[in-house]
Scaffold this motif. Structure first.
Motif, mmCIF file in Angstrom:
data_model
loop_
_atom_site.group_PDB
_atom_site.id
_atom_site.type_symbol
_atom_site.label_atom_id
_atom_site.label_comp_id
_atom_site.label_asym_id
_atom_site.label_seq_id
_atom_site.Cartn_x
_atom_site.Cartn_y
_atom_site.Cartn_z
ATOM 1 N N VAL A 46 0.799 -1.229 0.000
ATOM 2 C CA VAL A 46 0.000 0.000 0.000
ATOM 3 C C VAL A 46 0.829 1.275 0.000
ATOM 4 C CG1 VAL A 46 -1.488 1.395 1.501
ATOM 5 C CG2 VAL A 46 -2.183 -0.905 0.847
ATOM 6 N N PRO A 47 1.857 1.415 0.846
ATOM 7 C CA PRO A 47 2.581 2.691 0.873
ATOM 8 C C PRO A 47 3.170 3.101 -0.469
ATOM 9 C CG PRO A 47 3.116 1.396 2.812
ATOM 10 C CD PRO A 47 2.340 0.499 1.897
ATOM 11 N N GLY A 48 3.467 2.150 -1.325
ATOM 12 C CA GLY A 48 4.055 2.482 -2.613
ATOM 13 C C GLY A 48 3.064 2.596 -3.744
ATOM 14 N N VAL A 49 1.761 2.404 -3.468
ATOM 15 C CA VAL A 49 0.747 2.459 -4.527
ATOM 16 C C VAL A 49 0.385 3.909 -4.805
ATOM 17 C CG1 VAL A 49 -1.630 1.881 -5.140
ATOM 18 C CG2 VAL A 49 -0.176 0.180 -4.038
ATOM 19 N N GLY A 50 0.556 4.331 -6.044
ATOM 20 C CA GLY A 50 0.246 5.700 -6.408
ATOM 21 C C GLY A 50 -1.129 5.889 -7.003
ATOM 22 N N SER A 51 -1.816 4.791 -7.355
ATOM 23 C CA SER A 51 -3.145 4.885 -7.962
ATOM 24 C C SER A 51 -4.204 4.977 -6.861
ATOM 25 C CB SER A 51 -3.424 3.662 -8.840
ATOM 26 O OG SER A 51 -4.784 3.636 -9.236
ATOM 27 N N VAL A 52 -4.863 6.115 -6.753
ATOM 28 C CA VAL A 52 -5.921 6.267 -5.759
ATOM 29 C C VAL A 52 -7.096 5.363 -6.107
ATOM 30 C CG1 VAL A 52 -7.487 7.905 -4.636
ATOM 31 C CG2 VAL A 52 -5.167 8.606 -5.260
ATOM 32 N N THR B 118 -6.570 -10.492 8.010
ATOM 33 C CA THR B 118 -5.890 -9.911 6.841
ATOM 34 C C THR B 118 -6.580 -8.622 6.410
ATOM 35 O OG1 THR B 118 -5.178 -12.097 6.083
ATOM 36 C CG2 THR B 118 -5.212 -10.326 4.450
ATOM 37 N N ALA B 119 -7.916 -8.653 6.379
ATOM 38 C CA ALA B 119 -8.678 -7.475 5.968
ATOM 39 C C ALA B 119 -8.496 -6.332 6.972
ATOM 40 C CB ALA B 119 -10.152 -7.824 5.822
ATOM 41 N N ARG B 120 -8.497 -6.657 8.247
ATOM 42 C CA ARG B 120 -8.292 -5.602 9.257
ATOM 43 C C ARG B 120 -6.928 -4.949 9.108
ATOM 44 N NH1 ARG B 120 -10.574 -9.479 13.097
ATOM 45 N NH2 ARG B 120 -12.771 -8.957 13.445
ATOM 46 N N GLU B 121 -5.900 -5.749 8.843
ATOM 47 C CA GLU B 121 -4.566 -5.185 8.678
ATOM 48 C C GLU B 121 -4.507 -4.280 7.448
ATOM 49 O OE1 GLU B 121 -0.486 -4.293 8.934
ATOM 50 O OE2 GLU B 121 -2.052 -4.814 10.367
ATOM 51 N N LEU B 122 -5.119 -4.718 6.358
ATOM 52 C CA LEU B 122 -5.158 -3.888 5.162
ATOM 53 C C LEU B 122 -5.930 -2.599 5.440
ATOM 54 C CD1 LEU B 122 -4.636 -3.349 2.178
ATOM 55 C CD2 LEU B 122 -6.570 -4.841 1.623
ATOM 56 N N GLY B 123 -7.051 -2.707 6.145
ATOM 57 C CA GLY B 123 -7.823 -1.518 6.491
ATOM 58 C C GLY B 123 -7.040 -0.569 7.370
ATOM 59 N N ARG B 124 -6.256 -1.104 8.297
ATOM 60 C CA ARG B 124 -5.455 -0.265 9.183
ATOM 61 C C ARG B 124 -4.421 0.530 8.386
ATOM 62 N NH1 ARG B 124 -0.716 -0.062 11.238
ATOM 63 N NH2 ARG B 124 -0.048 -2.000 10.244
ATOM 64 N N VAL B 125 -3.776 -0.129 7.435
ATOM 65 C CA VAL B 125 -2.769 0.551 6.613
ATOM 66 C C VAL B 125 -3.420 1.616 5.746
ATOM 67 C CG1 VAL B 125 -1.027 0.238 4.824
ATOM 68 C CG2 VAL B 125 -1.254 -1.455 6.634
ATOM 69 N N LEU B 126 -4.578 1.304 5.174
ATOM 70 C CA LEU B 126 -5.290 2.297 4.355
ATOM 71 C C LEU B 126 -5.732 3.496 5.185
ATOM 72 C CD1 LEU B 126 -7.471 -0.132 2.195
ATOM 73 C CD2 LEU B 126 -5.612 1.303 1.351
ATOM 74 N N SER B 127 -6.195 3.250 6.406
ATOM 75 C CA SER B 127 -6.589 4.347 7.291
ATOM 76 C C SER B 127 -5.395 5.228 7.622
ATOM 77 C CB SER B 127 -7.213 3.810 8.582
ATOM 78 O OG SER B 127 -8.412 3.119 8.297
ATOM 79 N N GLY B 128 -4.226 4.622 7.782
ATOM 80 C CA GLY B 128 -3.011 5.398 8.038
ATOM 81 C C GLY B 128 -2.687 6.354 6.909
ATOM 82 N N LEU B 129 -2.970 5.933 5.668
ATOM 83 C CA LEU B 129 -2.730 6.828 4.530
ATOM 84 C C LEU B 129 -3.648 8.039 4.579
ATOM 85 C CD1 LEU B 129 -2.329 4.502 1.431
ATOM 86 C CD2 LEU B 129 -0.546 5.624 2.746
ATOM 87 N N ARG B 130 -4.901 7.814 4.948
ATOM 88 C CA ARG B 130 -5.856 8.927 4.989
ATOM 89 C C ARG B 130 -5.492 9.943 6.059
ATOM 90 N NH1 ARG B 130 -9.511 4.711 3.768
ATOM 91 N NH2 ARG B 130 -9.985 4.324 5.958
ATOM 92 N N GLY B 131 -4.760 9.480 7.063
ATOM 93 C CA GLY B 131 -4.378 10.396 8.139
ATOM 94 C C GLY B 131 -3.169 11.226 7.835
ATOM 95 N N ARG B 132 -2.531 11.025 6.680
ATOM 96 C CA ARG B 132 -1.332 11.779 6.354
ATOM 97 C C ARG B 132 -1.653 13.107 5.691
ATOM 98 N NH1 ARG B 132 2.750 7.106 3.946
ATOM 99 N NH2 ARG B 132 2.850 5.865 5.836
#
Length: 295
Positions: free
Chosen positions: A249-255, A281-295
């Protein structure tokens, strides 16, 4: 702005999008457009071509960044500059503008508009083979969303036949990205629309794992694979598809791709009988995605 500077600005935008993706390139794309606009009215055909190409690149980037109103305005302005100038002028980029506009309409849930654009281009005839193949794909995607499965299959089969003919000197440089993996991915999405999850998953898996030097947006196919599997309740396979997504996720540039990942997470969260491992697995992916929105 001198034509050489416009072209250099466009190339820098393309390089940024390839290296980082739309998430990081969108602000630069909009700033480039503002910089180009400060130069006053377009003076001649060469400058018109350079501005049209710059706006098209910015329109693609903002599309992939899910800034859809800005993308649409940029595409329409680019098309206005590109129309009616002959083969050696800005008209070279008009087909690319319409290809992305057609994809945007389907992405926004307007398949009839997408189909109308694609058919208007195909009706011109004498298109380069790869360009025609791209618009047959757009036609197939739209028809599938409209519930016209057999006609969608025919359009996609035609695209495959044209692609199998190989490239030609008439193919524009911008069509480089359209290859077998790209076709498989789009066919997978078309099959998902009328409810053929098994066929869709097989094609999306192949497109996502094709390797090579394809365009960066193809991370979308891996995300779409997870969403298709979650939508149909194939929890174990959905978990397997999602397992490699969180770390990337951190390296994905496509919104667009990030939002599809979010859809897959929500589908798992609302699901019944989901195995614990898939939920984790889904919770971990959701956590990482939520971290992106907080930046």
């Amino acid at each position: 702005m001198p034509v050489a500077e416009l072209k250099a600005l466009k190339e820098r935008l393309v390089a940024l999008d390839v290296a980082a993706g739309a998430r990081w390139a969108a602000a630069g794309a909009l700033e480039a457009v503002r910089t180009a606009d400060r130069g006053g009215p377009v003076r001649d055909a060469e400058e018109r071509a350079a501005v049209a190409e710059l706006l098209q690149v910015a329109a693609w980037i903002t599309f992939d960044a899910e800034q859809q109103p800005a993308s649409r305005w940029l595409h329409l302005r680019a098309r206005e500059l590109a129309r009616g100038e002959g083969e050696s002028g800005p008209a070279e980029v008009e087909a690319l503008i319409l290809a992305v506009l057609s994809m945007q309409e389907e992405h926004l849930g307007r398949p009839a508009c997408s189909l109308r654009i694609a058919r208007s281009v195909l009706a011109r005839g004498d298109l380069p083979g790869r360009v025609a193949a791209i618009f047959h794909v757009r036609t197939g995607r739209a028809l599938a969303r409209l519930g016209q499965g057999p006609r969608a299959e025919r359009a996609l089969r035609t695209a495959g036949e044209l692609l199998a003919d190989g490239s030609s000197v008439r193919d524009p440089a911008w069509a480089w990205w359209f290859d077998r993996a790209g076709l498989d991915g789009h066919e997978g999405l078309a099959r998902a629309a009328p409810g053929d999850p098994e066929g869709a998953a097989a094609l999306l898996y192949g497109a996502a794992h094709a390797g090579g030097d394809g365009p960066a947006y193809r991370v979308l196919f891996a995300a779409e694979l997870a969403r298709v599997l979650a939508r149909t309740g194939d929890w174990r396979e959905a978990g397997a598809a999602m397992s490699g997504l969180a770390g990337a996720v951190p390296g994905v540039g496509s919104v667009r791709a990030l939002r599809v990942r979010g859809d897959a997470v929500r589908l798992v969260g609302r699901g019944h009988g989901v195995p614990r491992r898939t939920r984790d697995t889904a919770r971990e992916l959701g956590r990482v995605l939520s971290g992106l929105r907080g930046r």
